[in-house]
Write an enzyme that holds these catalytic residues in place. Sequence first.
Site, PDB file in Angstrom:
ATOM      1  N   HIS A   6       9.080  -0.199   9.356  1.00  9.27           N
ATOM      2  CA  HIS A   6       8.382  -1.471   9.541  1.00  9.27           C
ATOM      3  C   HIS A   6       8.575  -2.421   8.353  1.00  9.27           C
ATOM      4  O   HIS A   6       8.964  -3.582   8.521  1.00  9.27           O
ATOM      5  CB  HIS A   6       6.888  -1.219   9.734  1.00  9.27           C
ATOM      6  CG  HIS A   6       6.539  -0.178  10.738  1.00  9.27           C
ATOM      7  ND1 HIS A   6       6.604  -0.397  12.089  1.00  9.27           N
ATOM      8  CD2 HIS A   6       6.116   1.104  10.578  1.00  9.27           C
ATOM      9  CE1 HIS A   6       6.219   0.697  12.730  1.00  9.27           C
ATOM     10  NE2 HIS A   6       5.925   1.630  11.833  1.00  9.27           N
ATOM     11  N   ASP A  40       0.850  -1.191   0.000  1.00 11.10           N
ATOM     12  CA  ASP A  40       0.000   0.000   0.000  1.00 11.10           C
ATOM     13  C   ASP A  40       0.890   1.248   0.000  1.00 11.10           C
ATOM     14  O   ASP A  40       0.673   2.207   0.742  1.00 11.10           O
ATOM     15  CB  ASP A  40      -0.963   0.004   1.188  1.00 11.10           C
ATOM     16  CG  ASP A  40      -0.262  -0.044   2.545  1.00 11.10           C
ATOM     17  OD1 ASP A  40       0.933  -0.418   2.601  1.00 11.10           O
ATOM     18  OD2 ASP A  40      -0.909   0.283   3.565  1.00 11.10           O
TER      19      ASP A  40
END
Length: 287
Positions: free
Chosen positions: A222, A8
Amino acid sequence: MHVIFDTDIGTDVDDALALAVLLGSPEVDLLGCTTVYGDTLLRARLTKRLARLASRSLTVLPGSAETLTSREVWWAGHEGRLFPDLSSEKADEGDAVAYLVDQVTSAPGEVDVVAVGPLTNIARAVTAAPSFARDVRHLWIMGGRFDDPAPEHNLKCDPEAAAVVFGSGAPITVTGLEITTTVRMDADDVAAIAEAGPLGEALKAEIEQWWRFWKSEWNCPHDPITVLTMLVPELFAFSPEGRVVVGEDGSSTFEPEGGRTRITTSAPVRQVAQEIVRRIAATGQVS
Protein backbone atom coordinates in the site's frame (compact mmCIF):
# COMPACT_ATOMS: atom_id res chain seq x y z
CA MET A 1 12.21 16.57 -4.33
CA HIS A 2 12.37 17.62 -0.67
CA VAL A 3 10.33 15.05 1.27
CA ILE A 4 9.22 14.32 4.84
CA PHE A 5 7.96 10.79 5.53
CA ASP A 6 5.26 10.44 8.22
CA THR A 7 4.82 6.79 9.15
CA ASP A 8 3.52 4.18 11.56
CA ILE A 9 6.37 1.90 10.53
CA GLY A 10 6.80 -1.47 12.22
CA THR A 11 3.34 -2.99 11.98
CA ASP A 12 2.43 -3.64 8.34
CA VAL A 13 5.69 -4.14 6.43
CA ASP A 14 4.57 -1.72 3.72
CA ASP A 15 5.88 1.30 5.67
CA ALA A 16 9.38 -0.18 5.70
CA LEU A 17 9.11 -0.88 1.97
CA ALA A 18 8.00 2.71 1.34
CA LEU A 19 10.99 4.00 3.30
CA ALA A 20 13.27 1.81 1.20
CA VAL A 21 11.72 3.14 -2.02
CA LEU A 22 12.46 6.68 -0.86
CA LEU A 23 16.03 5.72 0.09
CA GLY A 24 16.53 4.11 -3.32
CA SER A 25 15.29 7.13 -5.29
CA PRO A 26 18.11 9.53 -6.21
CA GLU A 27 15.68 12.34 -6.99
CA VAL A 28 14.52 12.40 -3.36
CA ASP A 29 16.08 14.59 -0.68
CA LEU A 30 14.63 12.85 2.36
CA LEU A 31 14.68 15.67 4.89
CA GLY A 32 13.48 13.50 7.74
CA CYS A 33 10.84 11.17 9.13
CA THR A 34 8.18 11.54 11.80
CA THR A 35 6.49 8.58 13.44
CA VAL A 36 2.89 8.29 14.57
CA TYR A 37 0.48 6.03 16.47
CA GLY A 38 1.33 3.89 19.46
CA ASP A 39 4.94 3.43 20.54
CA THR A 40 6.36 6.14 18.32
CA LEU A 41 9.78 5.94 19.94
CA LEU A 42 10.07 2.30 18.93
CA ARG A 43 8.91 3.23 15.44
CA ALA A 44 11.53 5.99 15.28
CA ARG A 45 14.27 3.61 16.38
CA LEU A 46 13.22 1.10 13.74
CA THR A 47 13.32 3.82 11.09
CA LYS A 48 16.82 4.77 12.19
CA ARG A 49 17.96 1.14 12.05
CA LEU A 50 16.58 0.47 8.58
CA ALA A 51 18.15 3.66 7.24
CA ARG A 52 21.47 2.72 8.81
CA LEU A 53 21.35 -0.67 7.09
CA ALA A 54 21.23 1.31 3.83
CA SER A 55 24.26 3.37 4.99
CA ARG A 56 22.07 6.41 5.51
CA SER A 57 21.68 8.71 8.49
CA LEU A 58 18.23 10.27 8.85
CA THR A 59 16.56 12.77 11.11
CA VAL A 60 13.75 10.82 12.79
CA LEU A 61 11.44 12.28 15.43
CA PRO A 62 8.83 10.35 17.44
CA GLY A 63 5.44 11.98 16.98
CA SER A 64 1.91 11.60 18.31
CA ALA A 65 1.43 8.37 20.24
CA GLU A 66 -2.28 8.95 20.89
CA THR A 67 -5.02 9.92 18.47
CA LEU A 68 -6.82 13.25 18.68
CA THR A 69 -9.57 11.75 20.81
CA SER A 70 -7.49 9.08 22.60
CA ARG A 71 -9.02 6.17 20.73
CA GLU A 72 -7.55 2.79 21.61
CA VAL A 73 -4.38 2.07 19.60
CA TRP A 74 -4.23 -1.19 17.65
CA TRP A 75 -0.86 -2.88 18.18
CA ALA A 76 0.08 -6.09 16.40
CA GLY A 77 2.79 -7.05 18.91
CA HIS A 78 5.60 -7.87 16.47
CA GLU A 79 6.82 -4.28 16.03
CA GLY A 80 10.63 -4.18 16.26
CA ARG A 81 10.82 -7.83 17.33
CA LEU A 82 13.40 -8.75 14.69
CA PHE A 83 15.91 -6.30 16.22
CA PRO A 84 16.44 -7.21 19.89
CA ASP A 85 19.03 -4.45 20.26
CA LEU A 86 16.77 -1.73 18.87
CA SER A 87 17.01 0.33 22.06
CA SER A 88 20.58 1.20 21.07
CA GLU A 89 19.22 3.38 18.26
CA LYS A 90 18.78 7.00 19.32
CA ALA A 91 15.86 8.96 17.96
CA ASP A 92 16.36 12.67 17.36
CA GLU A 93 15.19 15.10 20.00
CA GLY A 94 12.44 17.57 19.31
CA ASP A 95 8.74 17.82 18.67
CA ALA A 96 7.64 16.03 15.50
CA VAL A 97 4.72 18.37 14.85
CA ALA A 98 6.90 21.44 15.29
CA TYR A 99 9.43 19.85 12.93
CA LEU A 100 6.77 19.34 10.26
CA VAL A 101 5.59 22.92 10.63
CA ASP A 102 9.09 24.39 10.60
CA GLN A 103 10.26 22.42 7.57
CA VAL A 104 7.16 23.19 5.51
CA THR A 105 6.61 26.83 6.44
CA SER A 106 10.26 27.81 6.13
CA ALA A 107 10.28 26.69 2.47
CA PRO A 108 6.80 27.42 1.09
CA GLY A 109 5.90 25.32 -1.91
CA GLU A 110 9.05 23.20 -1.74
CA VAL A 111 8.39 20.35 0.72
CA ASP A 112 6.27 17.29 -0.04
CA VAL A 113 4.90 15.24 2.85
CA VAL A 114 4.18 11.54 2.39
CA ALA A 115 1.79 10.37 5.12
CA VAL A 116 1.16 6.63 5.29
CA GLY A 117 -0.23 6.14 8.79
CA PRO A 118 -3.02 7.63 10.86
CA LEU A 119 -3.06 11.37 10.17
CA THR A 120 -2.62 12.61 13.74
CA ASN A 121 0.73 14.36 13.23
CA ILE A 122 -0.47 16.06 10.06
CA ALA A 123 -3.72 17.21 11.67
CA ARG A 124 -1.81 18.67 14.60
CA ALA A 125 0.52 20.49 12.19
CA VAL A 126 -2.49 21.93 10.34
CA THR A 127 -4.03 23.05 13.63
CA ALA A 128 -0.79 24.46 15.06
CA ALA A 129 -0.02 26.54 11.97
CA PRO A 130 -2.77 27.42 9.48
CA SER A 131 -0.01 28.30 7.01
CA PHE A 132 1.06 24.63 6.92
CA ALA A 133 -1.76 23.67 4.55
CA ARG A 134 -0.96 26.61 2.31
CA ASP A 135 2.81 26.13 2.31
CA VAL A 136 3.12 22.37 1.82
CA ARG A 137 3.92 21.56 -1.80
CA HIS A 138 1.71 18.47 -1.72
CA LEU A 139 0.41 15.85 0.68
CA TRP A 140 0.61 12.26 -0.59
CA ILE A 141 -1.64 10.11 1.59
CA MET A 142 -2.29 6.38 1.79
CA GLY A 143 -5.78 6.07 3.15
CA GLY A 144 -9.44 5.48 2.55
CA ARG A 145 -11.42 3.33 0.21
CA PHE A 146 -13.49 4.97 -2.48
CA ASP A 147 -15.38 2.02 -3.97
CA ASP A 148 -16.80 0.62 -0.73
CA PRO A 149 -18.25 2.11 2.49
CA ALA A 150 -15.98 -0.04 4.68
CA PRO A 151 -13.44 2.10 6.57
CA GLU A 152 -9.71 1.74 5.86
CA HIS A 153 -7.21 1.30 8.73
CA ASN A 154 -5.36 4.64 8.60
CA LEU A 155 -8.52 6.74 8.53
CA LYS A 156 -10.36 4.46 10.95
CA CYS A 157 -7.60 4.80 13.57
CA ASP A 158 -8.05 8.57 13.79
CA PRO A 159 -11.03 9.78 11.73
CA GLU A 160 -11.06 13.11 13.53
CA ALA A 161 -7.50 13.78 12.36
CA ALA A 162 -8.35 12.66 8.83
CA ALA A 163 -11.28 15.08 8.74
CA VAL A 164 -8.99 17.95 9.77
CA VAL A 165 -6.43 17.12 7.10
CA PHE A 166 -8.89 16.63 4.24
CA GLY A 167 -10.71 19.77 5.27
CA SER A 168 -7.55 21.88 5.45
CA GLY A 169 -7.44 23.03 1.84
CA ALA A 170 -3.97 21.54 1.32
CA PRO A 171 -3.23 20.03 -2.11
CA ILE A 172 -3.66 16.29 -1.60
CA THR A 173 -3.35 13.09 -3.58
CA VAL A 174 -4.83 10.11 -1.74
CA THR A 175 -4.45 6.49 -2.78
CA GLY A 176 -7.07 4.12 -1.40
CA LEU A 177 -7.42 0.40 -0.90
CA GLU A 178 -9.32 -0.09 -4.15
CA ILE A 179 -6.01 0.73 -5.89
CA THR A 180 -3.40 -0.64 -3.48
CA THR A 181 -5.03 -4.05 -3.08
CA THR A 182 -4.71 -4.72 -6.81
CA VAL A 183 -0.91 -4.99 -6.44
CA ARG A 184 0.66 -7.99 -4.73
CA MET A 185 4.24 -8.81 -3.84
CA ASP A 186 5.12 -12.48 -3.85
CA ALA A 187 8.11 -14.73 -3.27
CA ASP A 188 9.88 -13.67 -6.48
CA ASP A 189 9.65 -10.01 -5.50
CA VAL A 190 10.93 -10.76 -2.02
CA ALA A 191 13.89 -12.70 -3.41
CA ALA A 192 14.84 -9.70 -5.53
CA ILE A 193 14.49 -7.33 -2.57
CA ALA A 194 16.71 -9.60 -0.45
CA GLU A 195 19.57 -8.90 -2.86
CA ALA A 196 19.64 -5.23 -1.78
CA GLY A 197 22.40 -5.65 0.81
CA PRO A 198 21.76 -5.54 4.57
CA LEU A 199 18.59 -3.50 4.15
CA GLY A 200 17.22 -5.99 1.63
CA GLU A 201 17.90 -8.87 3.99
CA ALA A 202 16.12 -7.04 6.82
CA LEU A 203 13.16 -6.25 4.59
CA LYS A 204 12.88 -9.90 3.58
CA ALA A 205 12.68 -10.87 7.25
CA GLU A 206 10.10 -8.15 7.95
CA ILE A 207 7.99 -9.26 4.97
CA GLU A 208 8.08 -12.89 6.03
CA GLN A 209 7.13 -11.89 9.59
CA TRP A 210 4.10 -10.03 8.18
CA TRP A 211 3.20 -13.05 6.07
CA ARG A 212 3.29 -15.28 9.15
CA PHE A 213 1.10 -12.79 11.00
CA TRP A 214 -1.56 -13.01 8.29
CA LYS A 215 -0.90 -16.67 7.40
CA SER A 216 -0.29 -15.75 3.76
CA GLU A 217 2.54 -15.77 1.24
CA TRP A 218 1.96 -12.37 -0.33
CA ASN A 219 1.26 -8.79 0.72
CA CYS A 220 -0.09 -5.59 -0.78
CA PRO A 221 2.48 -2.75 -0.89
CA HIS A 222 0.00 0.00 0.00
CA ASP A 223 2.53 2.59 1.13
CA PRO A 224 5.17 2.13 -1.59
CA ILE A 225 2.42 2.63 -4.17
CA THR A 226 1.60 5.95 -2.51
CA VAL A 227 5.27 6.96 -2.72
CA LEU A 228 5.27 6.12 -6.43
CA THR A 229 2.30 8.41 -7.08
CA MET A 230 4.66 11.21 -6.08
CA LEU A 231 7.79 9.92 -7.83
CA VAL A 232 6.34 8.60 -11.10
CA PRO A 233 2.84 10.07 -11.43
CA GLU A 234 2.82 9.19 -15.12
CA LEU A 235 2.26 5.56 -14.12
CA PHE A 236 -1.12 6.41 -12.61
CA ALA A 237 -4.43 8.00 -13.44
CA PHE A 238 -6.04 10.50 -11.07
CA SER A 239 -9.45 12.05 -10.63
CA PRO A 240 -10.09 15.75 -11.09
CA GLU A 241 -9.81 17.70 -7.85
CA GLY A 242 -12.65 17.43 -5.38
CA ARG A 243 -12.96 16.75 -1.68
CA VAL A 244 -12.86 13.75 0.62
CA VAL A 245 -15.46 13.47 3.36
CA VAL A 246 -14.52 11.30 6.34
CA GLY A 247 -17.21 9.63 8.44
CA GLU A 248 -17.08 9.15 12.20
CA ASP A 249 -16.17 5.50 11.62
CA GLY A 250 -13.31 6.37 9.26
CA SER A 251 -15.25 5.66 6.08
CA SER A 252 -14.41 7.91 3.15
CA THR A 253 -16.25 9.28 0.15
CA PHE A 254 -14.99 11.42 -2.69
CA GLU A 255 -17.04 14.32 -3.99
CA PRO A 256 -15.78 15.58 -7.38
CA GLU A 257 -15.93 19.29 -6.62
CA GLY A 258 -15.26 21.83 -3.92
CA GLY A 259 -11.72 20.96 -2.89
CA ARG A 260 -8.06 20.42 -3.75
CA THR A 261 -7.93 16.65 -3.30
CA ARG A 262 -7.63 14.06 -6.03
CA ILE A 263 -7.79 10.31 -5.71
CA THR A 264 -5.71 7.73 -7.56
CA THR A 265 -8.02 5.93 -9.97
CA SER A 266 -5.83 3.33 -11.70
CA ALA A 267 -2.39 1.73 -11.62
CA PRO A 268 -0.58 -0.74 -13.91
CA VAL A 269 -0.30 -3.62 -11.49
CA ARG A 270 2.83 -5.46 -12.57
CA GLN A 271 4.70 -2.32 -13.61
CA VAL A 272 4.10 -0.79 -10.19
CA ALA A 273 5.41 -3.89 -8.39
CA GLN A 274 8.49 -3.94 -10.61
CA GLU A 275 9.18 -0.27 -9.95
CA ILE A 276 8.97 -0.83 -6.20
CA VAL A 277 11.47 -3.69 -6.39
CA ARG A 278 13.77 -1.75 -8.72
CA ARG A 279 14.00 1.23 -6.40
CA ILE A 280 14.52 -0.91 -3.30
CA ALA A 281 17.24 -2.83 -5.12
CA ALA A 282 19.00 0.48 -5.76
CA THR A 283 19.59 0.89 -1.99
CA GLY A 284 22.02 -2.03 -2.19
CA GLN A 285 24.19 -0.25 -4.74
CA VAL A 286 25.67 2.17 -2.21
CA SER A 287 29.45 1.78 -2.25
